[in-house]
Design an enzyme around this catalytic site. Structure first.
Site, short mmCIF file in Angstrom:
data_model
loop_
_atom_site.label_atom_id
_atom_site.label_comp_id
_atom_site.label_asym_id
_atom_site.label_seq_id
_atom_site.Cartn_x
_atom_site.Cartn_y
_atom_site.Cartn_z
N SER A 34 -3.25 -7.85 3.08
CA SER A 34 -3.46 -7.63 4.52
C SER A 34 -3.83 -8.94 5.22
O SER A 34 -3.36 -9.22 6.32
CB SER A 34 -4.55 -6.60 4.73
OG SER A 34 -4.16 -5.39 4.14
N HIS B 98 0.84 -1.21 0.00
CA HIS B 98 0.00 0.00 0.00
C HIS B 98 0.88 1.26 0.00
O HIS B 98 0.58 2.22 -0.71
CB HIS B 98 -0.88 0.05 1.26
CG HIS B 98 -1.87 -1.05 1.40
ND1 HIS B 98 -1.99 -1.81 2.54
CD2 HIS B 98 -2.82 -1.53 0.53
CE1 HIS B 98 -2.95 -2.69 2.39
NE2 HIS B 98 -3.47 -2.56 1.19
N ARG C 168 -2.67 -6.18 -8.17
CA ARG C 168 -1.52 -7.06 -7.92
C ARG C 168 -1.40 -8.17 -8.93
O ARG C 168 -0.33 -8.51 -9.38
CB ARG C 168 -1.63 -7.69 -6.52
CG ARG C 168 -1.29 -6.73 -5.41
CD ARG C 168 -1.74 -7.30 -4.10
NE ARG C 168 -3.16 -7.62 -4.18
CZ ARG C 168 -3.80 -8.35 -3.30
NH1 ARG C 168 -3.17 -8.86 -2.28
NH2 ARG C 168 -5.10 -8.57 -3.43
N LYS D 74 -16.16 -7.79 5.06
CA LYS D 74 -14.96 -8.24 5.79
C LYS D 74 -15.09 -7.91 7.26
O LYS D 74 -15.67 -6.89 7.63
CB LYS D 74 -13.72 -7.50 5.25
CG LYS D 74 -13.25 -7.95 3.88
CD LYS D 74 -12.00 -7.20 3.48
CE LYS D 74 -11.49 -7.63 2.11
NZ LYS D 74 -10.38 -6.78 1.65
N1 COA Z 1 -0.22 -4.12 -1.77
C1 COA Z 1 -0.66 -4.99 -0.86
N2 COA Z 1 -1.92 -5.39 -0.75
C2 COA Z 1 -2.79 -4.86 -1.61
C3 COA Z 1 -2.42 -3.95 -2.59
C4 COA Z 1 -1.07 -3.57 -2.64
N3 COA Z 1 -0.62 -2.70 -3.54
N4 COA Z 1 -3.50 -3.63 -3.31
C5 COA Z 1 -4.51 -4.31 -2.79
N5 COA Z 1 -4.08 -5.07 -1.77
C6 COA Z 1 -4.87 -6.01 -0.98
C7 COA Z 1 -5.32 -5.50 0.33
O1 COA Z 1 -4.35 -5.71 1.32
C8 COA Z 1 -6.57 -6.32 0.56
O2 COA Z 1 -6.16 -7.57 1.05
P1 COA Z 1 -7.16 -8.50 1.90
O3 COA Z 1 -8.30 -8.84 1.02
O4 COA Z 1 -6.30 -9.64 2.22
O5 COA Z 1 -7.58 -7.69 3.10
C9 COA Z 1 -7.12 -6.52 -0.84
O6 COA Z 1 -6.02 -6.32 -1.71
C10 COA Z 1 -8.16 -5.57 -1.27
O7 COA Z 1 -8.70 -4.93 -0.23
P2 COA Z 1 -8.85 -3.39 -0.05
O8 COA Z 1 -7.90 -2.60 -0.88
O9 COA Z 1 -8.83 -3.11 1.37
O10 COA Z 1 -10.20 -3.14 -0.72
P3 COA Z 1 -11.59 -3.83 -0.52
O11 COA Z 1 -11.79 -4.66 -1.72
O12 COA Z 1 -11.74 -4.46 0.81
O13 COA Z 1 -12.50 -2.53 -0.59
C11 COA Z 1 -13.23 -0.37 0.03
C12 COA Z 1 -12.44 -1.60 0.41
C13 COA Z 1 -13.32 0.50 1.25
C14 COA Z 1 -12.54 0.39 -1.09
C15 COA Z 1 -14.63 -0.80 -0.50
O14 COA Z 1 -15.19 -1.78 0.35
C16 COA Z 1 -15.57 0.37 -0.61
O15 COA Z 1 -15.54 1.11 -1.57
N6 COA Z 1 -16.44 0.55 0.44
C17 COA Z 1 -17.37 1.65 0.52
C18 COA Z 1 -18.76 1.18 0.12
C19 COA Z 1 -18.94 1.20 -1.37
O16 COA Z 1 -18.91 2.24 -2.02
N7 COA Z 1 -19.17 0.01 -1.92
C20 COA Z 1 -19.38 -0.16 -3.34
C21 COA Z 1 -18.12 -0.32 -4.09
S1 COA Z 1 -18.45 -0.63 -5.79
#
Ligand code: COA
Length: 164
Positions: free
Chosen positions: A133, A20, A95, A44
């Site tokens: 994560s 990140h 990724r 989650k």
């Molecule tokens: N390096 C390391 N890990 C990375 C990464 C990077 N460059 N890019 C993505 N990841 C990982 C994260 O660690 C995470 O891992 P995990 O699944 O093991 O926890 C995963 O990729 C993606 O998770 P994250 O980036 O936290 O996004 P998410 O898919 O959980 O979405 C929000 C989180 C907050 C963006 C999303 O839930 C959201 O938009 N919520 C608001 C409500 C909404 O509008 N919903 C409709 C969306 S269409």
């Protein structure tokens, strides 16, 4: 003229990893301002509170000399937060092909709800490819070494959480 571009980099950041941080640094070079937005994924179970996740991010970025980054938490629809902040771009890290389907679906849904907001994907550096994560949480849960993937503060917080 393109004008000032504010971007939002949203995620759960539960916890923040070096993957990140790499995306944040690169986004800070591309855009005039970047808001790192700590959100809730209703699908989650987060182990750290949003205050803790913001705190870990702040401490991870301290000393990096990035003066166009802000940290915030949000608990609303992402596109509404982005609009409220008068931002034009959503940044997501990509990724591997396994990320693609979900990311594509989210980007399309966000585009449908807010056609003027663009999603920009930054390809993760190869060294961050295996990092996520949940993987960091799992390694820490079993007492493994996560120092290659995340900061000392997060490492300590994970140890405290899992070892008591
Ligand atoms: N390096 C390391 N890990 C990375 C990464 C990077 N460059 N890019 C993505 N990841 C990982 C994260 O660690 C995470 O891992 P995990 O699944 O093991 O926890 C995963 O990729 C993606 O998770 P994250 O980036 O936290 O996004 P998410 O898919 O959980 O979405 C929000 C989180 C907050 C963006 C999303 O839930 C959201 O938009 N919520 C608001 C409500 C909404 O509008 N919903 C409709 C969306 S269409």
């Amino acid at each position: 003229m393109r004008g000032f571009i504010r971007a939002v980099y949203p995620g759960s950041f539960d916890p923040v990893t070096y993957g990140h941080i790499d995306i944040i640094k690169r986004a800070a070079e591309l855009f005039d301002e970047v808001i790192v937005a700590v959100g809730e994924n209703p699908n989650k179970d987060h182990i750290f509170s949003s205050e803790e996740r913001v705190r870990f991010l702040e401490s991870s970025l301290k000393g990096l000399d990035l003066d166009n980054i802000q940290m915030e938490s949000f608990s609303e629809l992402l596109v509404n937060f982005v609009r409220r902040k008068e931002a034009r771009v959503i940044i997501r890290g990509m990724r591997a092909i396994t990320d693609f389907e979900r990311e594509f679906q989210m980007a399309l849904a966000n585009m449908d709800m807010a056609p003027k907001i663009e999603t920009v994907f930054l390809v993760t550096r190869p060294r961050s490819m295996p990092v996520s994560s949940s993987l960091v949480r799992e390694i820490a849960y079993y007492g493994g070494d996560v120092s290659k993937y995340t900061t000392e503060m997060v490492e300590k917080a994970l140890k405290k959480k899992y070892e008591g």
